[in-house]
Design a protein around this motif. Structure first.
Motif, PDB file in Angstrom:
ATOM      1  N   UNK A  64     -47.019 -73.107 -36.874  1.00  0.00           N
ATOM      2  CA  UNK A  64     -47.530 -73.308 -36.065  1.00  0.00           C
ATOM      3  C   UNK A  64     -47.977 -72.248 -34.950  1.00  0.00           C
ATOM      4  N   UNK A  65     -48.973 -71.573 -34.553  1.00  0.00           N
ATOM      5  CA  UNK A  65     -48.987 -71.039 -33.360  1.00  0.00           C
ATOM      6  C   UNK A  65     -50.054 -71.685 -31.804  1.00  0.00           C
ATOM      7  N   UNK A  66     -49.661 -71.437 -31.130  1.00  0.00           N
ATOM      8  CA  UNK A  66     -50.176 -71.405 -29.355  1.00  0.00           C
ATOM      9  C   UNK A  66     -51.218 -70.158 -29.395  1.00  0.00           C
ATOM     10  N   UNK A  67     -52.403 -70.536 -29.364  1.00  0.00           N
ATOM     11  CA  UNK A  67     -52.933 -68.894 -28.408  1.00  0.00           C
ATOM     12  C   UNK A  67     -53.178 -69.153 -26.948  1.00  0.00           C
ATOM     13  N   UNK A  68     -52.866 -68.142 -26.440  1.00  0.00           N
ATOM     14  CA  UNK A  68     -52.240 -68.533 -25.059  1.00  0.00           C
ATOM     15  C   UNK A  68     -53.077 -67.235 -24.292  1.00  0.00           C
TER      16      UNK A  68
ATOM     17  N   UNK B 174     -40.993 -82.104 -32.750  1.00  0.00           N
ATOM     18  CA  UNK B 174     -41.976 -82.576 -33.629  1.00  0.00           C
ATOM     19  C   UNK B 174     -42.267 -82.114 -35.110  1.00  0.00           C
ATOM     20  N   UNK B 175     -42.699 -80.901 -34.852  1.00  0.00           N
ATOM     21  CA  UNK B 175     -43.291 -80.001 -36.307  1.00  0.00           C
ATOM     22  C   UNK B 175     -42.108 -79.749 -37.466  1.00  0.00           C
ATOM     23  N   UNK B 176     -41.879 -79.670 -38.361  1.00  0.00           N
ATOM     24  CA  UNK B 176     -40.935 -78.960 -39.247  1.00  0.00           C
ATOM     25  C   UNK B 176     -40.720 -77.727 -39.428  1.00  0.00           C
ATOM     26  N   UNK B 177     -41.814 -76.763 -39.317  1.00  0.00           N
ATOM     27  CA  UNK B 177     -42.181 -75.324 -38.916  1.00  0.00           C
ATOM     28  C   UNK B 177     -42.041 -75.028 -37.700  1.00  0.00           C
ATOM     29  N   UNK B 178     -41.418 -73.841 -37.578  1.00  0.00           N
ATOM     30  CA  UNK B 178     -41.169 -73.599 -36.214  1.00  0.00           C
ATOM     31  C   UNK B 178     -42.911 -72.911 -35.380  1.00  0.00           C
ATOM     32  N   UNK B 179     -42.641 -72.931 -34.121  1.00  0.00           N
ATOM     33  CA  UNK B 179     -43.737 -72.880 -32.964  1.00  0.00           C
ATOM     34  C   UNK B 179     -43.232 -71.434 -32.707  1.00  0.00           C
TER      35      UNK B 179
END
Ligand SMILES: Cc1cc2nc3c(=O)[nH]c(=O)nc-3n(C[C@H](O)[C@H](O)[C@H](O)COP(=O)(O)O)c2cc1C
Length: 384
Positions: free
Chosen positions: A176-180, A206-211
């Motif tokens: 899961x990617x965060x747009x910064x 909290x996520x099962x996949x990396x950020x």
């Protein structure tokens, strides 16, 4: 896989957001005048019906989170090792489709994957609207089995809202990617580093996949380094660096700063991806060599030539008509709003349209597109 639409207020949402999009991005529809309103409405409809209507729900029976172990959360070096083992498990993809609003949607990702892309980002999704609005989810995010490795990108300014959205998709992606780096929720967060830190920490724990995160550079190299290190310390497992500052908006005029990307790559311990100025396969190779990055993202050039990563170019094997036909077939299989198709057709056929502008005008006159019209148009262009 398609997700079930149902919200009644979507028309309002779609019009509002389409207008924003037309302002934010330079798409061919911007050049239209009298047809633009009707076109926006027709263009917002899906291009065909779909059969699978499963909706992305927050996972129940959750696995433990990415950094969680029976003895507590991983810290320090153990997090870095976990980040690398995940990246290696994915096959260390090097050629990657960058996130593009309205443009890195499922059919385009699948087309690029066929021609050398080894991973892809979704367009940026708005975390609050994604959580609240079924129809937004249904239209803006689709995926399928072949669509991996996949980064699903969100913009957000609230950690809990971001987590709610991310939980709906974590089982469909590899990051899961965060747009910064882009727009009101992206580059402008660069002034609010504590908020950014809390967004990353929330997902990382909290996520099962990396950020992962995608950033732009600061004008000052040390600021960029401090920023990147802060993200790594907060639990970011992969960083994509667009080598332009937030004021350097026009990617065609301003060269990306690969030196800054190299410095970030050398300073961080997690995988780092380079973004900016990947126009041909040779650029991709040179960028990997000069920056030492673990992969490259391409955006604008890939829109014109989705076979870029396979080394196809205008002097060689690329047949733009064939690529458009392949793309249209994928859209028939994986429906998307017409506006996305219109945008891709303009970009992929841009060179041909410059030579035969009357064909472009015919396309612009169509307030309602059909596949038949588009297939015929490609045939016409081939015969000219
Ligand atoms: C049409 C378009 C849409 C974009 N949308 C996004 C987005 O949703 N999220 C994001 O992080 N960057 C977005 N970008 C920026 C690209 O991902 C990329 O960082 C930028 O274009 C530089 O890469 P390039 O030199 O290969 O074009 C977009 C770029 C384009 C051209």
């Amino acid at each position: 896989m398609r997700f079930k639409p149902s919200a009644a207020n979507f028309q309002h949402f779609a019009k509002h957001h389409l207008n924003n999009r037309l302002m934010a991005f330079s798409t061919p529809t911007q050049t239209l005048t009298s047809h633009s309103t009707a076109m926006a409405d027709a263009d917002d409809h899906l291009c065909s019906e779909t059969t699978d209507t499963s909706a992305p729900q927050p996972s129940s029976n959750r696995e433990s989170s990415f950094f969680e172990t029976p003895n507590g959360y991983l810290t320090g070096e153990a997090r870095i090792e976990k980040a690398w083992s995940h990246w290696k498990k994915l096959g260390e993809p090097k050629m990657i489709v960058a996130p593009m609003v309205d443009n890195s949607e499922l059919p385009f990702r699948i087309l690029c994957r066929k021609y050398g892309a080894e991973a892809a980002y979704t367009p940026m999704l708005h975390s609050r609207i994604f959580s609240e609005n079924d129809k937004y989810r249904s239209q803006e995010f689709t995926t399928c089995k072949e669509d991996r490795p996949l980064f699903i990108q969100f913009c957000a300014n609230d950690p809990e809202t971001l987590l709610q959205a991310a939980r709906r998709v974590e089982s469909h992606c590899d990051y899961v990617d965060i747009n910064l780096g882009r727009g009101n929720y992206g580059a402008f967060l660069m002034d609010k580093l504590p908020l950014i830190k809390s967004l990353v920490e929330k997902l990382a724990l909290n996520l099962t996949v990396p950020v992962s995160c995608k950033i732009r550079i600061f004008p000052d190299l040390q600021d960029t380094l401090n920023y990147a290190k802060m993200l790594e310390d907060a639990g970011c497992s992969l960083l994509a660096v667009h080598g332009r500052t937030r004021d350097e908006k026009d990617g065609k005029k301003v060269r990306a700063n690969w030196d800054a990307i190299r410095v970030v790559k050398n300073a961080l311990r997690i995988p780092v991806l380079a973004n900016g100025n990947i126009r041909h396969i040779d650029d991709a190779r040179n960028c990997l060599e000069q920056t030492g990055a673990d992969g490259v993202l391409s955006a604008e050039s890939l829109l014109e030539n989705p076979a870029l990563f396979a080394g196809f170019n205008d002097h060689g094997k690329v047949d733009r008509g064939e690529l458009v036909v392949e793309y249209l077939k994928l859209c028939e299989k994986y429906p998307v709003p017409w506006r996305m198709i219109r945008s891709h057709v303009h970009k992929m056929l841009g060179e041909w349209f410059r030579i035969h502008p009357h064909v472009r005008e015919d396309l612009n006159k169509q307030s309602r597109l059909t596949f038949e019209f588009l297939y015929d148009m490609v045939d016409r262009l081939r015969d000219l």
